[in-house]
Design a protein around this motif. Structure first.
Motif, PDB file in Angstrom:
ATOM      1  N   ARG A 264      -0.677  -6.037   4.444  1.00 48.79           N
ATOM      2  CA  ARG A 264      -2.008  -6.058   5.086  1.00 48.79           C
ATOM      3  C   ARG A 264      -2.658  -4.681   5.070  1.00 48.79           C
ATOM      4  NH1 ARG A 264      -0.289  -7.461   9.519  1.00 48.79           N
ATOM      5  NH2 ARG A 264      -0.515  -5.480  10.619  1.00 48.79           N
ATOM      6  N   GLN A 265      -1.900  -3.651   5.436  1.00 48.76           N
ATOM      7  CA  GLN A 265      -2.470  -2.307   5.521  1.00 48.76           C
ATOM      8  C   GLN A 265      -2.597  -1.663   4.145  1.00 48.76           C
ATOM      9  OE1 GLN A 265      -0.276  -0.083   8.463  1.00 48.76           O
ATOM     10  NE2 GLN A 265      -0.886  -1.442  10.130  1.00 48.76           N
ATOM     11  N   ALA A 266      -1.722  -2.020   3.210  1.00 51.84           N
ATOM     12  CA  ALA A 266      -1.871  -1.502   1.849  1.00 51.84           C
ATOM     13  C   ALA A 266      -3.157  -2.012   1.224  1.00 51.84           C
ATOM     14  CB  ALA A 266      -0.670  -1.909   1.000  1.00 51.84           C
ATOM     15  N   GLN A 267      -3.530  -3.229   1.550  1.00 53.76           N
ATOM     16  CA  GLN A 267      -4.725  -3.812   0.942  1.00 53.76           C
ATOM     17  C   GLN A 267      -6.000  -3.447   1.683  1.00 53.76           C
ATOM     18  OE1 GLN A 267      -4.638  -7.352  -1.245  1.00 53.76           O
ATOM     19  NE2 GLN A 267      -6.212  -8.356  -0.049  1.00 53.76           N
ATOM     20  N   SER A 268      -5.988  -3.472   3.002  1.00 53.63           N
ATOM     21  CA  SER A 268      -7.227  -3.287   3.762  1.00 53.63           C
ATOM     22  C   SER A 268      -7.301  -1.980   4.533  1.00 53.63           C
ATOM     23  CB  SER A 268      -7.411  -4.463   4.744  1.00 53.63           C
ATOM     24  OG  SER A 268      -7.495  -5.677   4.039  1.00 53.63           O
ATOM     25  N   GLY A 269      -6.195  -1.258   4.651  1.00 48.04           N
ATOM     26  CA  GLY A 269      -6.216   0.022   5.341  1.00 48.04           C
ATOM     27  C   GLY A 269      -5.557  -0.029   6.702  1.00 48.04           C
ATOM     28  N   ARG A 270      -5.101   1.127   7.148  1.00 49.20           N
ATOM     29  CA  ARG A 270      -4.489   1.223   8.475  1.00 49.20           C
ATOM     30  C   ARG A 270      -5.537   1.142   9.576  1.00 49.20           C
ATOM     31  NH1 ARG A 270      -0.903   6.530   8.198  1.00 49.20           N
ATOM     32  NH2 ARG A 270      -2.431   7.126   6.606  1.00 49.20           N
ATOM     33  N   MET A 271      -6.764   1.520   9.252  1.00 48.96           N
ATOM     34  CA  MET A 271      -7.848   1.413  10.237  1.00 48.96           C
ATOM     35  C   MET A 271      -9.010   0.665   9.602  1.00 48.96           C
ATOM     36  SD  MET A 271      -9.678   5.175  10.302  1.00 48.96           S
ATOM     37  CE  MET A 271      -8.150   6.115  10.359  1.00 48.96           C
ATOM     38  N   HIS A 272      -9.678  -0.134  10.388  1.00 41.01           N
ATOM     39  CA  HIS A 272     -10.872  -0.817   9.898  1.00 41.01           C
ATOM     40  C   HIS A 272     -12.007   0.190   9.821  1.00 41.01           C
ATOM     41  CE1 HIS A 272     -14.302  -3.654   9.907  1.00 41.01           C
ATOM     42  NE2 HIS A 272     -13.439  -4.450   9.289  1.00 41.01           N
ATOM     43  N   GLY A 278     -20.719   3.370  12.475  1.00 37.14           N
ATOM     44  CA  GLY A 278     -21.527   2.158  12.385  1.00 37.14           C
ATOM     45  C   GLY A 278     -22.312   2.060  11.097  1.00 37.14           C
ATOM     46  N   ASP A 279     -22.287   3.104  10.269  1.00 30.39           N
ATOM     47  CA  ASP A 279     -23.044   3.064   9.024  1.00 30.39           C
ATOM     48  C   ASP A 279     -22.125   2.892   7.813  1.00 30.39           C
ATOM     49  OD1 ASP A 279     -21.871   5.534   8.946  1.00 30.39           O
ATOM     50  OD2 ASP A 279     -23.716   6.675   9.152  1.00 30.39           O
ATOM     51  N   ILE A 280     -21.099   2.064   7.991  1.00 28.42           N
ATOM     52  CA  ILE A 280     -20.193   1.698   6.901  1.00 28.42           C
ATOM     53  C   ILE A 280     -20.142   0.175   6.849  1.00 28.42           C
ATOM     54  CG2 ILE A 280     -17.867   1.883   5.952  1.00 28.42           C
ATOM     55  CD1 ILE A 280     -17.469   4.395   7.618  1.00 28.42           C
ATOM     56  N   LEU A 281     -20.267  -0.372   5.646  1.00 29.02           N
ATOM     57  CA  LEU A 281     -20.216  -1.824   5.497  1.00 29.02           C
ATOM     58  C   LEU A 281     -19.635  -2.177   4.137  1.00 29.02           C
ATOM     59  CD1 LEU A 281     -20.864  -4.599   6.706  1.00 29.02           C
ATOM     60  CD2 LEU A 281     -23.117  -4.464   5.605  1.00 29.02           C
ATOM     61  N   TYR A 282     -18.363  -2.510   4.136  1.00 28.64           N
ATOM     62  CA  TYR A 282     -17.700  -2.954   2.915  1.00 28.64           C
ATOM     63  C   TYR A 282     -17.244  -4.406   3.093  1.00 28.64           C
ATOM     64  CZ  TYR A 282     -17.478   1.859   1.148  1.00 28.64           C
ATOM     65  OH  TYR A 282     -17.800   3.107   0.684  1.00 28.64           O
ATOM     66  N   PRO A 283     -17.159  -5.175   2.017  1.00 28.16           N
ATOM     67  CA  PRO A 283     -16.709  -6.569   2.143  1.00 28.16           C
ATOM     68  C   PRO A 283     -15.245  -6.641   2.570  1.00 28.16           C
ATOM     69  CG  PRO A 283     -16.935  -5.955  -0.163  1.00 28.16           C
ATOM     70  CD  PRO A 283     -17.516  -4.825   0.631  1.00 28.16           C
ATOM     71  N   GLU A 284     -14.940  -7.599   3.410  1.00 24.67           N
ATOM     72  CA  GLU A 284     -13.562  -7.788   3.869  1.00 24.67           C
ATOM     73  C   GLU A 284     -12.740  -8.448   2.753  1.00 24.67           C
ATOM     74  OE1 GLU A 284     -12.574  -6.682   6.671  1.00 24.67           O
ATOM     75  OE2 GLU A 284     -14.295  -6.576   8.018  1.00 24.67           O
ATOM     76  N   HIS A 285     -11.483  -8.062   2.643  1.00 21.77           N
ATOM     77  CA  HIS A 285     -10.577  -8.712   1.683  1.00 21.77           C
ATOM     78  C   HIS A 285      -9.182  -8.782   2.308  1.00 21.77           C
ATOM     79  CE1 HIS A 285     -11.122  -4.431   0.584  1.00 21.77           C
ATOM     80  NE2 HIS A 285      -9.802  -4.404   0.535  1.00 21.77           N
ATOM     81  N   PRO A 286      -9.030  -9.575   3.366  1.00 23.00           N
ATOM     82  CA  PRO A 286      -7.730  -9.652   4.040  1.00 23.00           C
ATOM     83  C   PRO A 286      -6.691 -10.377   3.193  1.00 23.00           C
ATOM     84  CG  PRO A 286      -9.227 -11.316   4.906  1.00 23.00           C
ATOM     85  CD  PRO A 286     -10.039 -10.478   3.958  1.00 23.00           C
ATOM     86  N   VAL A 287      -5.430 -10.108   3.486  1.00 23.22           N
ATOM     87  CA  VAL A 287      -4.346 -10.783   2.773  1.00 23.22           C
ATOM     88  C   VAL A 287      -4.053 -12.116   3.450  1.00 23.22           C
ATOM     89  CG1 VAL A 287      -3.299  -8.639   1.988  1.00 23.22           C
ATOM     90  CG2 VAL A 287      -2.565  -9.630   4.148  1.00 23.22           C
ATOM     91  N   ASP A 288      -3.476 -13.026   2.688  1.00 24.98           N
ATOM     92  CA  ASP A 288      -3.029 -14.320   3.195  1.00 24.98           C
ATOM     93  C   ASP A 288      -1.514 -14.236   3.373  1.00 24.98           C
ATOM     94  OD1 ASP A 288      -2.329 -16.891   3.751  1.00 24.98           O
ATOM     95  OD2 ASP A 288      -3.154 -17.774   1.929  1.00 24.98           O
ATOM     96  N   PRO A 289      -1.005 -14.306   4.605  1.00 20.02           N
ATOM     97  CA  PRO A 289       0.448 -14.178   4.808  1.00 20.02           C
ATOM     98  C   PRO A 289       1.266 -15.181   4.004  1.00 20.02           C
ATOM     99  CG  PRO A 289      -0.705 -14.039   6.905  1.00 20.02           C
ATOM    100  CD  PRO A 289      -1.725 -14.456   5.889  1.00 20.02           C
ATOM    101  N   SER A 290       0.761 -16.393   3.862  1.00 16.09           N
ATOM    102  CA  SER A 290       1.492 -17.394   3.080  1.00 16.09           C
ATOM    103  C   SER A 290       1.598 -16.961   1.624  1.00 16.09           C
ATOM    104  CB  SER A 290       0.793 -18.756   3.172  1.00 16.09           C
ATOM    105  OG  SER A 290       0.860 -19.270   4.482  1.00 16.09           O
ATOM    106  N   GLU A 291       0.509 -16.401   1.116  1.00 16.83           N
ATOM    107  CA  GLU A 291       0.519 -15.932  -0.268  1.00 16.83           C
ATOM    108  C   GLU A 291       1.474 -14.759  -0.428  1.00 16.83           C
ATOM    109  OE1 GLU A 291      -0.769 -13.407  -3.642  1.00 16.83           O
ATOM    110  OE2 GLU A 291      -0.967 -12.932  -1.526  1.00 16.83           O
ATOM    111  N   VAL A 292       1.534 -13.884   0.567  1.00 15.81           N
ATOM    112  CA  VAL A 292       2.451 -12.739   0.512  1.00 15.81           C
ATOM    113  C   VAL A 292       3.899 -13.228   0.448  1.00 15.81           C
ATOM    114  CG1 VAL A 292       3.301 -10.717   1.754  1.00 15.81           C
ATOM    115  CG2 VAL A 292       0.854 -11.209   1.717  1.00 15.81           C
ATOM    116  N   LEU A 293       4.247 -14.155   1.319  1.00 17.82           N
ATOM    117  CA  LEU A 293       5.610 -14.686   1.334  1.00 17.82           C
ATOM    118  C   LEU A 293       5.983 -15.299  -0.012  1.00 17.82           C
ATOM    119  CD1 LEU A 293       5.986 -16.337   4.855  1.00 17.82           C
ATOM    120  CD2 LEU A 293       7.556 -14.697   3.832  1.00 17.82           C
ATOM    121  N   THR A 294       5.104 -16.132  -0.527  1.00 14.37           N
ATOM    122  CA  THR A 294       5.397 -16.810  -1.793  1.00 14.37           C
ATOM    123  C   THR A 294       5.478 -15.819  -2.941  1.00 14.37           C
ATOM    124  OG1 THR A 294       4.270 -18.802  -0.995  1.00 14.37           O
ATOM    125  CG2 THR A 294       4.622 -18.602  -3.369  1.00 14.37           C
TER     126      THR A 294
END
Length: 734
Positions: A264-272, A278-294
């Motif tokens: 999760r943190q490797a993909q999206s960062g340790r901090m949001h 307030g002047d930062i806006l990037y698209p979210e790309h969270p990980v799917d835990p089920s996909e990680v396990l598989t």
């Protein structure tokens, strides 16, 4: 003869009564679910019914019953009576003398015809079949009714016997205590599904020993520091000391939890990113835990599979290599610059020729600064002076380009710990960016702008296509926002719709001092009937946006554009705008983008300039081009040299402080910020101000600024979180 017939008719009636009573008792027996055959109730009923001796009376037949028209048995008893009689007709007469309990319980199941057929087809040992089969038929119905109460039969398990105790413990923990290991709901759902599908067999151990997948995951977690992460955030359980099923199950889930955290943190960062500003806006790309396990558990190389959640970008990987060097893990000799006289390069002027000094230290200086060209040249020329100037700027020194004692000391004794911190937060910011920066339909083309470096690059197929200098927003309320959007069209000869922030914070106060100031600037003021005002500047050579505007609609109201003020591009630090980005060579920029979006149209800078005039021209892209506004204070240049830039907006300092002083806090949580407003309040204008429409404009405030700027409706902002008071949002301008 008559007496015989009367006796026979009376017997028939008695027999039918017995049959009816027989059914009643049988039904009671079935409802009672096989009560004791010798109960007092049964014996009492049978004792009250006269029974003829079987030796004197032959068994009744179907023809006997049809001929009997004098029987007084109720109709409701006729049909049920037939089935038991058929069943009793099969055995030989000498076997009718069964015990009363046998007769009372034989039809208890009200067996269907198939069961009757089975009884009638019995050929061997009829006596045993009658006495043994009849009692066994009675419990059939109760057995079916009592099935739910019986112990369920366990399906065959695919779990090896050695792992079954651990699987049982995992099932108990996941079913009742999963929240002890997993705080996030989607992660709990993922492990329930994953482990449930494998009968809760452990995946990280087999017979108590680590699997290859576990070893790969553990190696990756322990090496988290090489990716700019903190290995302490992903604890590895001690499997060696886990010798019981309880301990192995606990270690299994702890390792899974650490793997989730890493991915999760490797993909999206340790901090949001909202934690920073307030002047930062990037698209979210969270990980799917089920996909990680598989993905990780089925991969040939689990370590590589887990590593794949780190950013794939070339610039990120180059920073990772430089981080290893800064930590003393890199190769190559350490280069020190010797003390000596100050070295200064003086460019040529109309009155003076270029002054280039020579010094034996210059080759070492070139190597130190990553200047591969003319590596052995001892001249302190323009290229060396520019490299020194960039180093000074990144080291927060005055960028003079002069190699003096202070610069030599900084070169030889860099603030290594601080540089490591800067590299770390830059790697963190790469995690916020989309994994695919470009548009696949356009050969992965995209625009990337680096604010601290004041440069813009157009990339396609992994290669730089074009680059230029830019001017960005001033620090503070006019800082250029960080965002990813898509450029949808270019406007030639744009109208400058003055942003509300400039209208109300700068121009209207100026009108109080000088009612004619807008006229002298070539600006047009409109006032609507609701009192709101709109200020614009028509297309032209003097327009504040120059001749071209590059549109990528966003909530911050920023864009890229030309400018009539070209002199600022010569400066090293170019943070002078109200938030928008000024491009040095907009005609070239436009032709490059148009040829990417519409390659068959063969645009050239000359063709673009031929469109200059007084009417707006929109050139729409069939496929939008992604635009990525970044903040890279540390990056590796084309020569492989690690470059540092001044933290002009203080983003590095904020992030370093958050990472060092907020341990234990959920830095991945989204922080709500107020959304921008495009409304214009009513205003009373001073006398003498020229109003273009003199109040005859829109009945309301008319199109808001976003609509005037980008067309269409304004973006729908997400609702503000409950419990937070909206804060005034600054609006970015040119």
């Amino acid at each position: 003869m008559r007496d015989c017939l009367n006796h026979r008719a009376g017997f028939d009636r008695v027999l039918m009564t017995v049959a009816a009573t027989f059914l009643t008792v049988s039904a009671s027996s079935a409802l009672a679910q096989d009560q004791a055959r010798s109960s007092a109730a049964e014996l009492a009923i049978e004792a009250a019914i006269p029974r003829p001796e079987p030796a004197n009376v032959p068994p009744p037949t179907a023809s006997d019953i049809k001929l009997d028209t004098t029987a007084t048995v109720q109709d409701s008893a006729k049909e049920p009576a037939k089935e038991p009689m058929k069943a009793d007709a099969a055995p030989a007469p000498d076997k009718v003398e069964s015990k009363p309990s046998d007769l009372a319980t034989t039809p208890a199941t009200e067996a269907p015809k198939s069961e009757t057929a089975k009884t009638e087809s019995a050929k061997t040992e009829p006596a045993k079949a009658d006495t043994a089969t009849a009692p066994s038929a009675a419990p059939a119905a109760p057995a079916t009714a009592a099935a739910p109460a019986a112990e369920p039969v366990k399906a065959a398990s695919n779990v090896p016997a050695a792992d079954q105790p651990v699987a049982d413990k995992l099932k108990d923990i996941i079913g009742a205590k999963a929240s002890r290991h997993f705080d996030r709901k989607n992660e709990r759902a993922a492990i329930e599904k994953f482990y449930g599908a494998r009968d809760f067999a452990p995946v990280w151990t087999q017979a108590g020993s680590l699997t290859a997948a576990a070893k790969g995951v553990i190696a990756r977690l322990k090496d988290a520091g090489s990716e700019g992460l903190n290995a302490a955030d992903y604890p590895v359980p001690d499997f060696a000391s886990a010798t019981t099923p309880d301990a192995l199950a606990d270690a299994e889930l702890k390792l899974t939890a650490s793997m989730f955290d890493y991915a999760r943190q490797a993909q999206s960062g340790r901090m949001h990113w909202s934690q920073v500003s307030g002047d930062i806006l990037y698209p979210e790309h969270p990980v799917d835990p089920s996909e990680v396990l598989t993905k990780v558990t089925t991969a040939t190389d689990a370590s590589a599979a887990l590593d794949s959640y780190n950013p794939p970008h070339k610039l990120y990987k180059e920073l990772r290599a430089k981080l290893a060097e800064l930590r003393g893990q890199g190769s190559g000799p350490v280069i020190d610059i010797a003390d000596g006289p100050s070295l200064k390069y003086t460019p040529a002027t109309k009155k003076q020729a270029e002054v280039v000094v020579e010094d034996s230290r210059v080759p070492q200086l070139r190597a130190k600064l990553g200047l591969a060209e003319n590596a052995n040249d001892t001249r302190y020329d323009a290229a060396v002076a520019e490299a020194v100037r960039k180093f000074q700027n990144g080291a927060e020194m005055k960028p003079t380009g002069i190699l003096d004692d202070k610069t030599v000391k900084a070169l030889n004794t860099p603030k290594r710990d601080k540089q490591i911190d800067v590299v770390l937060v830059n790697m963190e910011r790469w995690r916020w960016l989309p994994r695919d920066l470009g548009a696949p339909a356009l050969g992965d083309a995209y625009v990337i702008l680096n604010i601290p470096d004041y440069t813009l690059k157009v990339m396609q197929r992994g290669q730089q296509v074009w680059t230029t200098r830019v001017v960005t927003g001033k620090p503070g309320t006019h800082a250029t926002p960080l965002l990813t959007e898509t450029m949808k069209y270019i406007t030639v000869n744009p109208t400058w719709n003055v942003p509300p922030s400039i209208v109300y914070n700068e121009y209207l106060p100026a009108l109080q001092q000088d009612p004619t100031v807008l006229q002298r600037m070539g600006l047009k003021l409109e006032q609507n009937r609701d009192g709101s005002v709109h200020i614009s500047q028509p297309p032209g050579e003097a327009n504040a946006l120059g001749r071209i505007r590059f549109n990528f609609p966003n909530k911050f109201l920023v864009y890229q554009h030309d400018t009539p003020d070209k002199n600022l591009f010569a400066r090293d630090e170019r943070a002078f705008s109200h938030g928008c980005m000024r491009v040095q060579y907009p005609d070239q920029y436009a032709s490059v983008l148009l040829n990417i979006a519409m390659p068959n149209d063969k645009y050239t800078p000359e063709r673009v300039r031929g469109m200059y005039g007084k009417s707006e021209v929109d050139l729409k892209f069939p496929t939008p081009v992604p635009v990525n506004i970044t903040y890279q204070t540390a990056f590796v240049d084309d020569a492989g040299k690690l470059q540092f830039r001044k933290d002009v907006y203080g983003r590095d300092a904020t992030m370093i402080n958050i990472l060092k002083n907020n341990r234990g806090k959920d830095l991945e949580a989204v922080v709500a910020h107020s959304q921008p407003s495009y409304s214009r309040p009513a205003t009373t204008l001073p006398s003498g101000v020229a109003v273009a429409n003199n109040g005859g404009g829109f009945g309301s405030s008319g199109p808001n600024f976003f609509e005037r700027l980008f067309g269409g409706g304004s973006p729908t902002p997400p609702p503000a979180p409950v419990g937070r008071r909206p804060q005034q949002q600054r609006v970015f301008t040119r």
